[in-house]
Design a protein around this motif. Sequence first.
Motif, mmCIF file in Angstrom:
data_model
loop_
_atom_site.group_PDB
_atom_site.id
_atom_site.type_symbol
_atom_site.label_atom_id
_atom_site.label_comp_id
_atom_site.label_asym_id
_atom_site.label_seq_id
_atom_site.Cartn_x
_atom_site.Cartn_y
_atom_site.Cartn_z
ATOM 1 N N UNK A 140 0.830 -1.210 0.000
ATOM 2 C CA UNK A 140 0.000 0.000 0.000
ATOM 3 C C UNK A 140 0.863 1.258 0.000
ATOM 4 N N UNK A 141 2.082 1.146 0.521
ATOM 5 C CA UNK A 141 2.982 2.301 0.586
ATOM 6 C C UNK A 141 3.797 2.476 -0.698
ATOM 7 N N UNK A 142 3.690 1.524 -1.617
ATOM 8 C CA UNK A 142 4.458 1.599 -2.870
ATOM 9 C C UNK A 142 3.823 2.616 -3.816
ATOM 10 N N UNK A 143 4.636 3.116 -4.742
ATOM 11 C CA UNK A 143 4.138 4.011 -5.785
ATOM 12 C C UNK A 143 3.696 3.162 -6.971
ATOM 13 N N UNK A 144 2.425 3.227 -7.325
ATOM 14 C CA UNK A 144 1.894 2.441 -8.435
ATOM 15 C C UNK A 144 1.623 3.375 -9.612
ATOM 16 N N UNK A 145 2.175 3.034 -10.769
ATOM 17 C CA UNK A 145 1.991 3.831 -11.974
ATOM 18 C C UNK A 145 1.311 2.958 -13.020
ATOM 19 N N UNK A 146 0.167 3.416 -13.502
ATOM 20 C CA UNK A 146 -0.596 2.640 -14.479
ATOM 21 C C UNK A 146 -0.181 3.010 -15.905
ATOM 22 N N UNK A 147 -0.068 1.997 -16.750
ATOM 23 C CA UNK A 147 0.192 2.195 -18.172
ATOM 24 C C UNK A 147 -1.035 1.721 -18.933
ATOM 25 N N UNK A 148 -1.631 2.593 -19.715
ATOM 26 C CA UNK A 148 -2.807 2.219 -20.479
ATOM 27 C C UNK A 148 -2.444 1.496 -21.765
ATOM 28 N N UNK A 149 -3.455 0.969 -22.439
ATOM 29 C CA UNK A 149 -3.224 0.343 -23.739
ATOM 30 C C UNK A 149 -2.739 1.396 -24.729
ATOM 31 N N UNK A 150 -1.844 1.040 -25.644
ATOM 32 C CA UNK A 150 -1.329 2.019 -26.606
ATOM 33 C C UNK A 150 -2.419 2.529 -27.538
ATOM 34 N N UNK A 151 -2.387 3.840 -27.841
ATOM 35 C CA UNK A 151 -3.363 4.404 -28.774
ATOM 36 C C UNK A 151 -2.849 4.266 -30.205
ATOM 37 N N UNK A 152 -3.641 4.712 -31.169
ATOM 38 C CA UNK A 152 -3.281 4.541 -32.583
ATOM 39 C C UNK A 152 -2.013 5.305 -32.941
ATOM 40 N N UNK A 153 -1.846 6.481 -32.344
ATOM 41 C CA UNK A 153 -0.647 7.268 -32.657
ATOM 42 C C UNK A 153 0.613 6.548 -32.225
ATOM 43 N N UNK A 154 0.578 5.997 -31.013
ATOM 44 C CA UNK A 154 1.752 5.273 -30.525
ATOM 45 C C UNK A 154 1.994 4.016 -31.339
ATOM 46 N N UNK A 155 0.924 3.269 -31.644
ATOM 47 C CA UNK A 155 1.087 2.049 -32.429
ATOM 48 C C UNK A 155 1.690 2.353 -33.799
ATOM 49 N N UNK A 156 1.278 3.461 -34.396
ATOM 50 C CA UNK A 156 1.847 3.858 -35.693
ATOM 51 C C UNK A 156 3.336 4.110 -35.571
ATOM 52 N N UNK A 157 3.733 4.820 -34.520
ATOM 53 C CA UNK A 157 5.146 5.102 -34.313
ATOM 54 C C UNK A 157 5.934 3.828 -34.054
ATOM 55 N N UNK A 158 5.332 2.923 -33.284
ATOM 56 C CA UNK A 158 6.003 1.659 -32.965
ATOM 57 C C UNK A 158 6.230 0.836 -34.229
ATOM 58 N N UNK A 159 5.206 0.755 -35.081
ATOM 59 C CA UNK A 159 5.327 -0.034 -36.311
ATOM 60 C C UNK A 159 6.404 0.553 -37.222
ATOM 61 N N UNK A 160 6.417 1.869 -37.355
ATOM 62 C CA UNK A 160 7.448 2.520 -38.171
ATOM 63 C C UNK A 160 8.833 2.211 -37.600
#
Length: 237
Positions: free
Chosen positions: A151-171
């Motif tokens: 409970x004392x840890x820092x939790x950072x959520x990562x969402x599913x990649x959006x279309x812009x990010x997926x486009x950059x990743x594929x390139x």
Amino acid sequence: MTDVKTADSRRKAVEQLPLAFSHDAATGRDDLLISERLAAAVSIVDAWPQWPSPVVILAGPVGSGKTHLANIWKEHSGAVSIHPKAGANAAVEAASTPVLFEDVDRVGFDDTELFHVINSVRENGNSLLMTSRLWPMSWPVELADLRSRLKAATVVEIGEPDEELLSQVIVKLFSDRQLYIDDKLVLYIVARMERSLNAAQTIVERLDRLALSRGTKITRSLAAEVLNELGNSDPAD
């Protein structure tokens, strides 16, 4: 008809051969593609060792970029990978160096050992980064003291990649293979693929393999074939 079937069988046999070539994927910090959904996780990795707490947890779905970020942090911090299970002495490692525990919810852990790891990190001024598909409140923790530590840890959520990010990743993935494809083809793929970085990797690998085996360029029809095989529907057809 027999000749057509024979030719088709030969073509499929060739396509199933492993690639004789290799490529070097760029996976360093400078190669990280940042979208809004990754921004908080990237910020916490970059902020080390000035973390708000000694224990940080990156939580996100499969293919969201957790492994890439964990590898960047591991290289930057000099951390060692651990698996807190009975008899592993992971707490001893945590006393002398930053430690990384990946896929917490998938590989499992021993409550007492993980509790000792967190205590060791806190007492010795070190850091622990953990990755998980689930938030720690969903982990099967029975030890009350461990629940309190989490409970004392820092939790950072990562969402599913959006279309812009997926486009950059594929390139980027094609670029890693010295391949460059038309922007329209990238958009065609992104509009029909599963929303994950793992899916992007799989699609690029299969397209590269298929194009090489057939001696052709990567085209829309080739992309449609690969997407079809992966169970992605084509709303345009």
